[in-house]
Design an enzyme around this catalytic site. Structure first.
Site, PDB file in Angstrom:
ATOM      1  N   CYS A  72     -39.590  22.675  -6.496  1.00  0.00           N
ATOM      2  CA  CYS A  72     -39.730  23.134  -7.878  1.00  0.00           C
ATOM      3  C   CYS A  72     -39.375  21.983  -8.811  1.00  0.00           C
ATOM      4  O   CYS A  72     -38.368  21.302  -8.586  1.00  0.00           O
ATOM      5  CB  CYS A  72     -38.792  24.313  -8.116  1.00  0.00           C
ATOM      6  N   HIS A 132     -44.172  32.236  -6.696  1.00  0.00           N
ATOM      7  CA  HIS A 132     -43.123  31.314  -7.141  1.00  0.00           C
ATOM      8  C   HIS A 132     -43.056  31.288  -8.680  1.00  0.00           C
ATOM      9  O   HIS A 132     -41.964  31.357  -9.265  1.00  0.00           O
ATOM     10  CB  HIS A 132     -43.418  29.911  -6.577  1.00  0.00           C
ATOM     11  N   GLU A 133     -44.223  31.200  -9.328  1.00  0.00           N
ATOM     12  CA  GLU A 133     -44.233  31.081 -10.794  1.00  0.00           C
ATOM     13  C   GLU A 133     -43.807  32.391 -11.462  1.00  0.00           C
ATOM     14  O   GLU A 133     -43.076  32.372 -12.449  1.00  0.00           O
ATOM     15  CB  GLU A 133     -45.618  30.642 -11.294  1.00  0.00           C
ATOM     16  N   HIS A 167     -40.127  32.765 -11.720  1.00  0.00           N
ATOM     17  CA  HIS A 167     -39.480  32.063 -12.833  1.00  0.00           C
ATOM     18  C   HIS A 167     -39.346  32.958 -14.067  1.00  0.00           C
ATOM     19  O   HIS A 167     -38.392  32.825 -14.836  1.00  0.00           O
ATOM     20  CB  HIS A 167     -40.293  30.817 -13.236  1.00  0.00           C
TER      21      HIS A 167
END
Ligand code: NI
Length: 176
Positions: A97, A139-140, A143
């Site tokens: 990341c 993953h995004e 966030h």
């Protein structure tokens, strides 16, 4: 708005991001946010980037990969994105990341997902994705909920610095 990447330890990375409001779709403000995210993703040579990584607590992500040998991922912006798993099957692979630096580790993610979101004009984007494409989207979206891949490491013995993992032939970079 910020113009820099923020790193692990900055509390903004741990916040729940605010949804984009109906009236903001089609606005110059949203187009500018999209452009800013794409430019930073390119500058950082990332597969994806979420607005909180620039200190902007909004539900916005960009991702994409053009690669001669790996499966390409269309260059995409998603506002207010969400996903659902299409099966219980998961796969384990290395993740890194931009906000974490050179540390990488193995993370379990759903192998096949359905995801959706809106472009800057408010047009609905809906897709099915698998493997790396599905991994990046998960993953995004994490966030936007204050979750970092380190929270999801499946095996802490896999944790390592990218260069060392490459030297040990444990990890193959997806982007050079
Ligand atoms: Ni990230």
């Amino acid at each position: 708005m910020n113009e820099e990447i923020i790193y692990l330890g900055n509390p903004l990375l741990r916040q729940i991001s605010e949804p984009i409001l109906e009236e903001d779709f089609g606005s110059l403000k949203l187009k500018e946010l999209e452009k800013k995210l794409f430019l930073m993703m390119e500058a950082e040579q990332g597969l994806g980037l979420a607005a909180p990584q620039m200190g902007i607590s909004k539900r916005a992500v960009v991702f994409g990969l053009e690669h001669p040998t790996l499966d390409s991922i269309p260059l995409t912006v998603l506002f207010n994105p969400s996903f659902t798993a299409l099966s219980d099957e998961t796969t384990e692979d290395y993740e890194g990341c931009i906000s974490v630096g050179p540390l990488c580790a193995k993370v379990n993610r759903y192998k096949k997902i359905f995801y959706c979101g809106y472009d800057a004009e408010g047009q609905l984007i809906e897709r099915e994705a698998s493997d790396l494409h599905a991994r990046v989207v998960q993953h995004e979206i994490d966030h936007l909920n204050g979750v970092i891949f380190l929270d999801r490491v499946s095996n802490y013995h896999s944790l390592g610095f990218k260069d060392e993992l490459i030297k040990a032939a444990l990890y193959t970079p997806r982007k050079s």
